[in-house]
Each structure stands twice: as C-alpha cells, then as structure tokens.
Design a protein around this motif. Structure first.
Motif: not given
Length: 188
Positions: A5-29
């Motif tokens: 059910a996780s949206r992350y490939l891996a996660e720690g106490p404070r962060v999770g990592i996931r792959h880039f997606s095209y939908a991330d463009g507005a926030e990333f830029t």
C-alpha cells in the motif's frame, strides 16, 4: 521491499523515496526556482515545465539512469530533494554515478541524509548494483559532508572533469560499495 500500500520504494522515519513522474513537474520546478541561491554554482535543476519534461523523461525512460524524489513524510509527501543514479553500467562493473540536491525549504534538516541512505540501499538491493560514485567540486562542502555521512570514501581527484557554470571544474571522486555498507554480494 515497500509495503504493497506504500507509495514509496523505501521509507525511513522522516522521508520516503519514489521515482520521478511527469506529474511532479509543477512542484519540482517551483522548488527549483525557490532554491537557485542554494544550488548555485553547483547544480542547475530544471525550473521550467519544458525543462522538467525533458529531464524527467531521461530519468524515466533511459535504462542507464534512475531518478528518485526524496519526499518528506511530515509535509504530506512534498518533494524535499532528489537523487539520480546516472551512467548505470551493468555486467562486471555494476556501477552508477550519483547526483543529488536538496531544495531550500528542506536544507539542513537531515532529510537528504536519510533519503540518500534509502537510495543507496535500494541501489544495492533491488537494483543489484555493486558500486556508487559521487563526483563533487572540492568547495562544495555540504555535498562532501553528505557523501561522508552516508559512508562514501574519498578515492581520487579529477582536474577539469565537468563543464559547469561556464568552466571546466575540478572534482573529487567519492565512492561506496555494497560490501562497505554490509550488503550481501550479489552476482548478476
């Protein structure tokens, strides 16, 4: 391995990592534009929609690259930074070159340390890489401190290695292997 059910490939106490997606463009830029002072003169992440689409496309579609977003769990999954593995070579080498950056709102909070550790674990686990390298300009003390904190060791110096911000820049080469991190040796 992430929980199904996780949206992350891996996660720690404070962060999770996931792959880039095209939908991330507005926030990333938007984060890249906010972070120009922090990033200059070391790196120049895309700060326009077209720049992001081209950048993310290379990370999503090129098998010699893998891009990861470091997302702060206390910020509803907001992007705190990024870690890319470039120049992935398989076969006997099993190596990749890391590049990374924190965004200004997340800098100095230890989120990138946790995120980089997660990416390294993912690289030595599911990606089955053996070695990761970071090439960093000697004056970039924050990046060197992050590499050192994540177990990378200094291996060498390369004069005039990369053309960045209008000049050929010297770089230090830092590296870590799966064995240095205690990961089991996995043959491909």
């Amino acid at each position: 391995m992430p929980h199904p059910a996780s949206r992350y490939l891996a996660e720690g106490p404070r962060v999770g990592i996931r792959h880039f997606s095209y939908a991330d463009g507005a926030e990333f830029t938007a984060r890249a534009r906010e972070s120009k002072k922090l990033h200059h003169p070391w790196l120049f992440p895309p700060d326009s929609a077209s720049g992001y689409t081209a950048y993310a496309g290379r990370l999503i579609e090129d098998p010699t690259k893998a891009g990861f977003l470091v997302c702060a769990k206390d910020d509803d999954g907001g992007i705190a930074g990024f870690v890319n593995i470039n120049n992935i070579v398989e076969g006997a080498f099993q190596c990749g070159a890391l590049g990374y950056g924190a965004f200004a709102h997340a800098a100095g909070r230890g989120l990138m340390r946790e995120g980089l550790d997660l990416v390294v674990g993912h690289a030595f686990g599911p990606m089955r890489l053996h070695r990761l390298e970071i090439n960093v300009q000697p004056a970039n003390t924050a990046s060197i401190a992050l590499a050192r904190a994540c177990g990378f060791r200094l291996e060498g110096f390369s004069p005039g290695m990369l053309f960045i911000d209008g000049a050929w820049r010297d770089h230090e080469r830092w590296a870590v292997t799966a064995e240095m991190r205690g990961a089991p040796r996995v043959a491909r």
